[in-house]
Design a protein around this motif. Structure first.
Motif, short mmCIF file in Angstrom:
data_model
loop_
_atom_site.label_atom_id
_atom_site.label_comp_id
_atom_site.label_asym_id
_atom_site.label_seq_id
_atom_site.Cartn_x
_atom_site.Cartn_y
_atom_site.Cartn_z
N CYS A 56 0.84 -1.21 0.00
CA CYS A 56 0.00 0.00 0.00
C CYS A 56 0.87 1.26 0.00
N ILE A 78 -2.71 0.98 -5.92
CA ILE A 78 -2.88 -0.27 -5.17
C ILE A 78 -3.92 -0.10 -4.07
N SER A 79 -3.78 0.97 -3.28
CA SER A 79 -4.58 1.08 -2.06
C SER A 79 -5.49 2.30 -2.02
#
Ligand code: SF4
Length: 186
Positions: A56, A78-79
């Motif tokens: 993350c 990604i996060s």
């Protein structure tokens, strides 16, 4: 007059009279005065959470050379700004007073930890690697040339970044170690 003001500050009245019953009415002057600690940061560095293979994105806030806060990076594909509880607590990885900053060694059959200087620890590791490689070297197996050692293995952690993993793989391959793995793949 003062009494009227006090009554008008009563939360139920503020909720009934206000435009946004769950917004302004629920805020106190103290709440309004609070400022996020990220506001005072000198710099913000982009980083990646070191705790697991998800990777993350993090924003690391620094003031006077010290990490003051770590939050999720909204720009991370990604996060998208989120961190799990472990990632949210990763500031402690650098600032917690219990963090170990010295090499500690427990001798075989020892019951306590001894502090070692880094040069001594590196020499001890080098001695062990060279001795293990020499003692476990396999030139051939079943008539085939293998040129390897099964006496050395590596299990990397998710705190290692790409570049560190690359260098470790190079080193272990040069040593003839073939058991090279990382926690991120488990
Ligand atoms: S924030 Fe949580 S899920 Fe994301 S990388 Fe860190 S430990 Fe893994």
């Amino acid at each position: 007059m003062a009494r009227r003001k006090r009554i008008l500050r009563w939360p139920v009245l503020r909720q009934l009279r206000g435009q946004d019953p769950r917004g302004d009415a629920a805020r106190s002057p103290r709440t309004d005065a609070l400022r996020p600690r990220t506001e005072e940061a000198d710099t913000v560095a982009r980083s990646v959470c070191p705790y697991c293979a998800v990777g993350c994105g993090q924003l690391v806030y620094v003031k006077d050379g010290r990490v003051t806060q770590i939050e999720g990076d909204p720009d991370s594909p990604i996060s998208r700004g989120r961190l799990c509880p472990k990632g949210s607590a990763s500031k402690q990885l650098v600032t917690h007073p219990g963090r170990q900053t010295h090499v500690l060694h427990r001798r075989p059959h020892g019951t306590g930890w001894e502090r070692l200087d880094l040069d001594t620890a590196m020499d001890m590791i080098t001695d062990r690697v060279l001795r293990t490689r020499r003692e476990t070297w396999q030139q051939e197996e079943d008539g085939k040339v293998v040129r390897r050692t099964l006496g050395i293995a590596s299990l990397g952690g998710a705190t290692l970044d790409d570049e560190e993993n690359y260098l470790m793989k190079k080193l272990y391959t040069a040593l003839g170690a073939i058991q090279v793995e990382n926690q991120a793949r488990i």
